[in-house]
Design a protein around this motif. Structure first.
Motif, mmCIF file in Angstrom:
data_model
loop_
_atom_site.group_PDB
_atom_site.id
_atom_site.type_symbol
_atom_site.label_atom_id
_atom_site.label_comp_id
_atom_site.label_asym_id
_atom_site.label_seq_id
_atom_site.Cartn_x
_atom_site.Cartn_y
_atom_site.Cartn_z
ATOM 1 N N THR A 63 28.286 10.187 41.334
ATOM 2 C CA THR A 63 27.026 9.430 41.425
ATOM 3 C C THR A 63 27.154 8.187 40.575
ATOM 4 O OG1 THR A 63 25.781 11.498 41.543
ATOM 5 C CG2 THR A 63 24.516 9.512 41.040
ATOM 6 N N ARG A 64 27.319 8.413 39.239
ATOM 7 C CA ARG A 64 27.295 7.321 38.281
ATOM 8 C C ARG A 64 28.418 6.327 38.471
ATOM 9 N NH1 ARG A 64 24.648 11.414 35.461
ATOM 10 N NH2 ARG A 64 25.939 12.661 36.808
ATOM 11 N N THR A 65 29.642 6.841 38.543
ATOM 12 C CA THR A 65 30.783 5.932 38.525
ATOM 13 C C THR A 65 30.794 5.069 39.788
ATOM 14 O OG1 THR A 65 31.968 7.607 37.283
ATOM 15 C CG2 THR A 65 33.284 5.832 38.196
ATOM 16 N N ARG A 66 30.542 5.680 40.935
ATOM 17 C CA ARG A 66 30.587 4.910 42.184
ATOM 18 C C ARG A 66 29.453 3.887 42.232
ATOM 19 N NH1 ARG A 66 28.765 5.870 47.693
ATOM 20 N NH2 ARG A 66 27.682 7.597 46.756
ATOM 21 N N SER A 174 39.673 17.903 31.488
ATOM 22 C CA SER A 174 38.859 16.700 31.375
ATOM 23 C C SER A 174 39.661 15.406 31.312
ATOM 24 C CB SER A 174 37.965 16.788 30.148
ATOM 25 O OG SER A 174 37.231 15.597 30.015
ATOM 26 N N ARG A 175 39.533 14.614 32.348
ATOM 27 C CA ARG A 175 40.141 13.268 32.323
ATOM 28 C C ARG A 175 39.397 12.374 31.338
ATOM 29 N NH1 ARG A 175 38.583 13.077 38.541
ATOM 30 N NH2 ARG A 175 36.347 12.809 38.449
ATOM 31 N N VAL A 176 38.110 12.685 31.105
ATOM 32 C CA VAL A 176 37.340 11.890 30.139
ATOM 33 C C VAL A 176 37.915 12.114 28.734
ATOM 34 C CG1 VAL A 176 35.078 11.496 29.098
ATOM 35 C CG2 VAL A 176 35.244 11.997 31.544
ATOM 36 N N LEU A 228 31.512 17.617 26.734
ATOM 37 C CA LEU A 228 32.090 17.527 28.080
ATOM 38 C C LEU A 228 31.466 18.542 29.021
ATOM 39 C CD1 LEU A 228 35.847 17.381 27.074
ATOM 40 C CD2 LEU A 228 34.357 15.451 27.630
ATOM 41 N N ARG A 229 31.464 18.191 30.282
ATOM 42 C CA ARG A 229 30.993 19.131 31.295
ATOM 43 C C ARG A 229 32.052 20.217 31.502
ATOM 44 N NH1 ARG A 229 31.567 19.624 36.940
ATOM 45 N NH2 ARG A 229 32.953 17.830 36.943
ATOM 46 N N ILE A 230 31.613 21.454 31.621
ATOM 47 C CA ILE A 230 32.539 22.507 32.031
ATOM 48 C C ILE A 230 32.863 22.246 33.502
ATOM 49 C CG2 ILE A 230 32.790 24.984 32.438
ATOM 50 C CD1 ILE A 230 32.834 24.249 29.526
ATOM 51 N N GLY A 270 28.088 13.101 31.892
ATOM 52 C CA GLY A 270 27.331 13.477 33.085
ATOM 53 C C GLY A 270 28.294 13.811 34.220
ATOM 54 N N PRO A 271 27.894 14.605 35.167
ATOM 55 C CA PRO A 271 26.644 15.346 35.237
ATOM 56 C C PRO A 271 26.633 16.519 34.247
ATOM 57 C CG PRO A 271 28.072 15.890 37.111
ATOM 58 C CD PRO A 271 28.756 14.818 36.355
ATOM 59 N N GLN A 272 25.426 16.852 33.746
ATOM 60 C CA GLN A 272 25.320 17.904 32.722
ATOM 61 C C GLN A 272 25.036 19.268 33.343
ATOM 62 O OE1 GLN A 272 22.348 16.662 29.686
ATOM 63 N NE2 GLN A 272 22.381 14.695 30.723
HETATM 64 C C1 NCD Z 1 33.066 12.568 34.734
HETATM 65 C C2 NCD Z 1 34.160 12.625 35.780
HETATM 66 O O1 NCD Z 1 33.892 12.566 36.981
HETATM 67 O O2 NCD Z 1 35.280 12.692 35.345
HETATM 68 N N1 NCD Z 1 31.847 12.122 35.236
HETATM 69 C C3 NCD Z 1 31.626 10.799 35.329
HETATM 70 O O3 NCD Z 1 32.463 10.025 35.738
HETATM 71 N N2 NCD Z 1 30.434 10.364 34.888
HETATM 72 C C4 NCD Z 1 32.945 13.807 33.985
HETATM 73 C C5 NCD Z 1 32.646 15.054 34.749
HETATM 74 O O4 NCD Z 1 32.672 15.110 35.948
HETATM 75 O O5 NCD Z 1 32.400 16.022 34.054
#
Ligand code: NCD
Length: 312
Positions: A63-66, A174-176, A228-230, A270-272
């Motif tokens: 959602t957010r990134t795109r 997690s890539r983040v 981080l999101r699980i 996000g997403p949480q």
């Molecule tokens: C992240 C992702 O897609 O890597 N979300 C995002 O880009 N805002 C983190 C995630 O999905 O948990």
């Protein structure tokens, strides 16, 4: 005076922060500051990228990134088209190589790509000429997210070097986390990781990074906590305890928060998963910058597009 005027990202592919110098990171953060003023103003249309075309190729959910890459390109005056997995010819069996070459043939200047497999962005950069921006490749990297995390921290704290940050949760998938770790250590931050042992790779134990089994040890006296999101979609059997167990031992709630500094900054990409890695009251507490991160995401993506694509 222009500091670090040697840094220049024009024409560069943005694959991961492991390839960025601190000067390049500073250049993005500085540019994002200017872009944020545009987002907050009434006239959100610049001519910087007029005549440039950008395709968002999103082959994994977002959602957010795109949306933020799409708006970032539009605010800068570029033509932007978004393609997602369910509506692309990949569902008809077209290879990624052919999809990339098809997009290239239409004359685009940049392709922003998200894919479930590690290495896809690097592969795309070898196949086609347009600038490639990695919007997340499997568990490998998510550079624009890490840059917006740094930007959010710098805006809130006025600095990066010397701050203690805890990154907590599903580090393994997690890539983040990966991009944050490279970005934050390059900017002189002290990084502490914590999560269940099965989701906590020891290969992150290097200079500037400490790995903890107990979340309390990571968040104690922290300036920043990135939750981080699980990644439920990337789990294999046996790595993850039950949701209730996770929330009890590793979830960030008000009580745990009191171990950190009083002015600790709370981030979440996000997403949480509410009630799992983060409690509702933490999401909405005054230390939370989760909402701000979204706006900062547009500013940072504007900076990346401007720096890589604009004709000087
Ligand atoms: C992240 C992702 O897609 O890597 N979300 C995002 O880009 N805002 C983190 C995630 O999905 O948990």
């Amino acid at each position: 005076m222009e500091e670090n005027s040697a840094a220049n990202l024009r024409g560069k592919d943005i694959i991961g922060l492991e390839n960025f110098s601190p000067e390049e990171i500073r250049l993005v953060l500085r540019t994002a500051r200017e872009m944020k003023k545009i987002i907050r103003g009434d006239m959100k249309k610049l001519g910087n990228l007029r005549g440039k075309a950008i395709v968002n190729l999103f082959l994994e959910a977002s959602t957010r990134t795109r949306t933020s890459f799409e708006l970032a390109g539009k605010y800068l005056g570029a033509d932007v088209v978004s393609i997602n997995a369910s509506t692309s010819s990949i569902t008809k069996g077209e290879s990624l190589r052919d999809t990339l070459m098809t997009i290239e043939a239409m004359g685009v200047d940049a392709i922003v790509i998200r894919h479930k497999s590690e290495g896809t962005a690097e592969y795309a950069a070898q196949i086609v000429k347009p600038v490639i921006i990695n919007a997340g490749d499997g568990a490998h990297a998510h550079p624009s997210q890490a840059l917006l995390d740094l930007f959010t921290i710098e805006q809130a704290k006025g600095r990066l070097a010397g701050l203690k940050v805890a990154i907590v949760g599903d580090i393994l998938h997690s890539r983040v986390a990966r991009s944050d770790i490279f970005g934050m250590t390059k900017m002189g931050m002290e990084v502490h990781l914590a999560g269940p042992k099965t989701l906590l790779p020891r290969f992150f134990e290097f200079d500037g990074v400490q790995v903890h089994d107990r979340i309390e040890d990571a968040i104690s006296r922290a300036d920043v906590i990135n939750i981080l999101r699980i990644q439920l979609e990337r789990q294999q059997a046996g790595l993850f305890p039950s949701a209730r167990e996770y929330a009890r031992v590793f979830g960030i709630n008000k009580e745990r928060l009191s171990l950190a500094k009083e002015d600790v900054l709370i981030l979440h990409p996000g997403p949480q998963n509410k009630g799992l890695e983060i409690s509702n009251e933490v999401t909405y507490c005054e230390n939370s910058a989760i909402h701000e991160q979204v706006q900062n995401g547009v500013a940072v993506r504007m900076a990346l597009l401007d720096l890589t694509l604009r004709e000087k």
